[in-house]
Motif scaffolding. Structure first.
Motif, PDB file in Angstrom:
ATOM      1  N   ASN A 262     -16.680 108.180  39.349  1.00 13.97           N
ATOM      2  CA  ASN A 262     -17.679 108.020  38.288  1.00 13.97           C
ATOM      3  C   ASN A 262     -17.433 108.996  37.144  1.00 13.97           C
TER       4      ASN A 262
ATOM      5  N   SER B 190      -7.816  93.913  38.511  1.00 15.30           N
ATOM      6  CA  SER B 190      -9.232  93.964  38.137  1.00 15.30           C
ATOM      7  C   SER B 190     -10.078  94.705  39.162  1.00 15.30           C
ATOM      8  N   LEU B 191      -9.494  95.009  40.318  1.00 18.16           N
ATOM      9  CA  LEU B 191     -10.235  95.706  41.372  1.00 18.16           C
ATOM     10  C   LEU B 191      -9.319  96.718  42.050  1.00 18.16           C
TER      11      LEU B 191
ATOM     12  N   THR C 198     -11.926  97.178  34.969  1.00 18.00           N
ATOM     13  CA  THR C 198     -11.467  97.445  36.339  1.00 18.00           C
ATOM     14  C   THR C 198     -12.623  97.976  37.170  1.00 18.00           C
ATOM     15  N   GLU C 199     -12.896  97.297  38.270  1.00 18.38           N
ATOM     16  CA  GLU C 199     -13.923  97.762  39.201  1.00 18.38           C
ATOM     17  C   GLU C 199     -13.248  98.654  40.245  1.00 18.38           C
ATOM     18  N   VAL C 200     -13.911  99.744  40.627  1.00 18.94           N
ATOM     19  CA  VAL C 200     -13.358 100.613  41.670  1.00 18.94           C
ATOM     20  C   VAL C 200     -14.386 100.749  42.785  1.00 18.94           C
ATOM     21  N   VAL C 201     -13.980 100.499  44.016  1.00 21.33           N
ATOM     22  CA  VAL C 201     -14.873 100.719  45.145  1.00 21.33           C
ATOM     23  C   VAL C 201     -14.208 101.722  46.098  1.00 21.33           C
TER      24      VAL C 201
ATOM     25  N   ARG D 269      -9.079  87.766  38.284  1.00 26.91           N
ATOM     26  CA  ARG D 269      -9.860  88.211  39.438  1.00 26.91           C
ATOM     27  C   ARG D 269      -8.985  88.254  40.672  1.00 26.91           C
TER      28      ARG D 269
ATOM     29  N   THR E 174     -16.393 109.195  45.470  1.00 23.64           N
ATOM     30  CA  THR E 174     -17.189 108.291  44.628  1.00 23.64           C
ATOM     31  C   THR E 174     -17.644 109.009  43.363  1.00 23.64           C
TER      32      THR E 174
END
Ligand code: CTP
Ligand code: MG
Length: 257
Positions: free
Chosen positions: A85, A66-67, A93-96, A20, A81
Motif C-alpha cells: 500500500n 493485471s494481477l 495492476t491489482e496486487v494481493v 485480465r 500488505t
C-alpha cells in the motif's frame, strides 16, 4: 489473374495490452539463509526500497500483467500488505498478498490457488530477482501467448560446470563428468505457463524441485527457453546485494531514475 491471396496491409504489431488473462505469482516467503541472519530476504532494501517492491514493479511494468499475487512469509502478511500500500503499484495492476509455505513449491502453489478463473497465462517470478527488465517479462509472455505452454528465460554460462560425487567432511570431490558448456543454460524467472498446465504440475508432481519448469518437464511437456538477461540474476549471497545496488545506480545514471 492469379488467385494468390492479396497481401495483407502492414498492420502495426500488436503490443501486449492490458488483459485480465495474465497474472504473476511472486514467491517471497523464503528466509534468505544464504544472505545471512536478519529480515526475510524479500523485505531487505535495495537503495532504500524493499526487494519485493522492485520485483512487483518489474511484473506490473509489463502492460500485460493485471494481477500480481505476492506470497509473503506467513508471519509477515500484514507487514507486506502495508508495504504494498505504501509503494502503491502502477494503476491498472491489482496486487494481493497471501501467506507462503515451508518450501518454494508450496508457496507457489498457494499463489496459484487464489488466481481468478479468468487467468489463462501465469508467470512465476522470484522476489529474489528484483531487477529483471520488462523486455524479458514481455518476451516470456509473448512466447506463451504464441503457443508455448511453458517458457523459461535463460542465459549461457560463463563458468565450466563439473558434475561431482559429493564427499563428507570437505574431502576433495571426484569429478564424474563435464557437460558441454555451450549446451548449458542458467535459468531465471519469470517462468511463464499455460495456467491449467502449471496447476496440474503443482497438483501432481512431488519431490524436491528448484523451479516450476522442472515440474512441467516431469509431466512430459516440452519447455522452451527464451533469452534471459544479466540483470535478472538472483540475489542469493551478500555480494549479490552489492551488484544489485550497482545496477540500480547505473540505471539512475543512464535514465535518471
Ligand atoms: N521462497 C518462498 N517460500 C519458501 C522458500 C523460498 O516463497 N518457503 C521464495 C524466496 O522468497 C525467493 C524464491 O522463492 O523469492 C527463490 O528462493 P531462494 O532464492 O532460495 O530464496 P530463499 O529460500 O529465501 O533463500 P535461501 O535458500 O538462501 O534461504
Ligand atoms: Mg531457498
Amino acid at each position: 489473374m492469379s488467385d494468390a491471396p492479396l497481401p495483407r496491409p502492414d498492420l502495426p504489431s500488436d503490443p501486449p495490452g492490458p488483459d485480465r488473462g495474465t497474472a504473476a505469482v511472486v514467491p517471497a516467503a523464503g528466509r534468505g539463509v544464504r544472505l545471512g541472519p536478519g529480515t526475510p530476504k524479500a523485505l531487505r532494501a535495495l537503495n532504500g526500497t524493499p526487494m519485493l517492491i522492485h520485483a512487483v514493479n518489474a511484473m506490473a511494468g509489463s502492460r500485460s500483467v493485471s494481477l500480481v499475487v505476492v506470497v509473503a512469509p506467513a508471519d509477515d502478511v500484514a507487514r507486506v500488505t502495508s508495504l504494498i500500500n505504501e509503494y502503491a503499484p502502477p494503476a491498472g495492476t491489482e496486487v494481493v498478498v497471501v501467506p507462503g509455505g515451508e518450501t518454494r513449491q508450496e508457496s507457489v502453489r498457494r499463489g496459484i490457488d487464489v488466481l481468478p478463473d479468468t487467468v489463462s497465462t501465469v508467470l512465476v517470478h522470484d522476489a529474489a530477482r528484483p531487477l529483471v527488465p520488462v523486455e524479458t517479462v514481455d518476451a516470456v509472455i509473448e512466447a506463451v501467448r504464441g503457443g508455448a505452454p511453458a517458457v523459461v528465460p535463460a542465459v549461457p554460462l560463463a563458468d565450466t560446470v563439473k558434475q561431482v560425487e559429493p564427499q563428507p567432511d570437505g574431502r576433495p570431490e571426484p569429478v564424474v563428468a563435464t557437460p558441454e558448456r555451450a549446451r548449458l543454460r542458467a535459468v531465471q524467472t519469470p517462468q511463464g505457463f499455460d495456467r491449467a498446465l502449471l496447476a496440474r504440475a503443482h497438483a501432481t508432481v512431488t519431490g524436491d524441485v528448484t523451479d516450476d519448469a522442472s515440474m512441467v518437464e516431469q509431466l512430459g511437456v516440452r519447455v522452451v527457453v527464451v533469452p534471459g538477461h544479466e540483470e535478472a540474476f538472483k540475489v542469493t549471497r551478500p555480494l549479490d546485494l552489492v551488484l544489485a545496488e550497482a545496477v540500480l545506480a547505473r540505471r539512475r545514471a543512464n535514465h535518471g531514475f
